[in-house]
Scaffold this motif. Structure first.
Motif: not given
Ligand SMILES: [Mg+2]
Length: 277
Positions: A85, A87-89, A206, A210, A245
């Motif tokens: 993934d 975003d935030e990964t 995250d 995913d 989130y």
């Molecule tokens: Mg993400």
């Protein structure tokens, strides 16, 4: 007493409208932790290091797949791939989350679009080293993201800026809605797309979504799905911590973002299991 009541009323009104500069926002602690804590950095670094330690075993064992639901037919001879993934990964968007907290706002595509276009996201600790190590061992890197198709160019720009390998011979940045079959946030059609030509050895994310499509169930359903895949975590599936989130939050209010803010907040409080002294 009258003056005190007046001050309290003004303060409450300010809080209610979000006009107060110190307004309460549920994202404050999570964003502070993700953006500034060494605890987050060490957690992410450790997760990616564990992934790197599993690479050789995953490459040697030709029956090894990290997408059992999508990997079809005889896949032993297919070239290896890893799905991540974004975003935030791989990329840290805490600059955006911090803006949301300070403005006491919430995510919206109207503000997210310009943020993505600016390509300001930073690497999640450990992600670049892991990806480079995997790529050097002949593993193809696929980025499967729910960023929308129009933001793909800016996403690629942000990845390349930090030296993340982005293949130029075929599309390895698979965005939401890029193809008709990829309109859903559910990522299984895109995992299947990668698995059609590759043996997918690991997935990084995250968010539960995913890894599995059933992430929008209620808390009990999510727990059951998590337990069903107990042997995947830390071997084939690697979860980055994201307290800012995710579907873990919306599970508390039926994933219904149309509910008014105070109602969503109440449902989150109600979802807590609490000691009663
Ligand atoms: Mg993400």
């Amino acid at each position: 007493m009258k003056a005190f009541t007046k001050i309290c009323t003004i303060a409450l009104l300010a809080l209610a409208t979000g006009a107060c500069s110190n307004a309460q926002n549920d994202g404050l602690n999570g964003t502070l932790w993700l953006q500034s804590s060494v605890e987050f950095k060490a957690n992410a670094l450790g997760t990616y290091r564990l992934g790197a330690m599993m690479l050789d075993a995953a490459l040697e064992d030709k029956t090894w797949t990290a997408v059992p639901a999508e990997q079809r037919g005889d896949f032993a001879a297919k070239p290896p791939a890893v799905i991540l993934d974004v975003d935030e990964t791989v990329l840290d968007n805490s600059l955006y989350q911090a803006w949301v907290v300070r403005a006491n706002g919430r995510y919206s595509s109207k503000t997210w679009g310009p943020f993505v276009d600016a390509a300001l996201s930073k690497p999640v600790p450990g992600s670049l080293a892991f990806i480079k190590t995997a790529a050097a061992k002949g593993v193809k890197i696929f980025y499967v993201t729910n960023r929308s198709a129009p933001t793909e160019a800016a996403t690629r720009k942000n990845l390349v800026k930090f030296g993340y390998p982005v293949d130029t011979s075929e599309d390895t940045v698979l965005t939401k809605g890029e193809k008709k079959a990829w309109k859903s946030s559910k990522k299984s059609p895109r995992r299947a797309h990668v698995a059609a030509k590759h043996r997918v050895i690991m997935v990084f994310g995250d968010n539960f979504g995913d890894f599995v499509d059933g992430y929008k169930g209620d808390m009990a359903a999510r727990q059951a799905l998590y337990e069903k895949h107990a042997d995947m975590w830390g071997r084939k599936w690697f979860m980055l911590a994201n307290p800012t989130y995710g579907s873990w939050e919306s599970a508390a209010f039926g994933h219904d973002w149309r509910k008014p803010g105070p109602e969503r907040r109440q449902m989150k409080r109600d979802a807590l299991e609490a000691w009663q002294p």
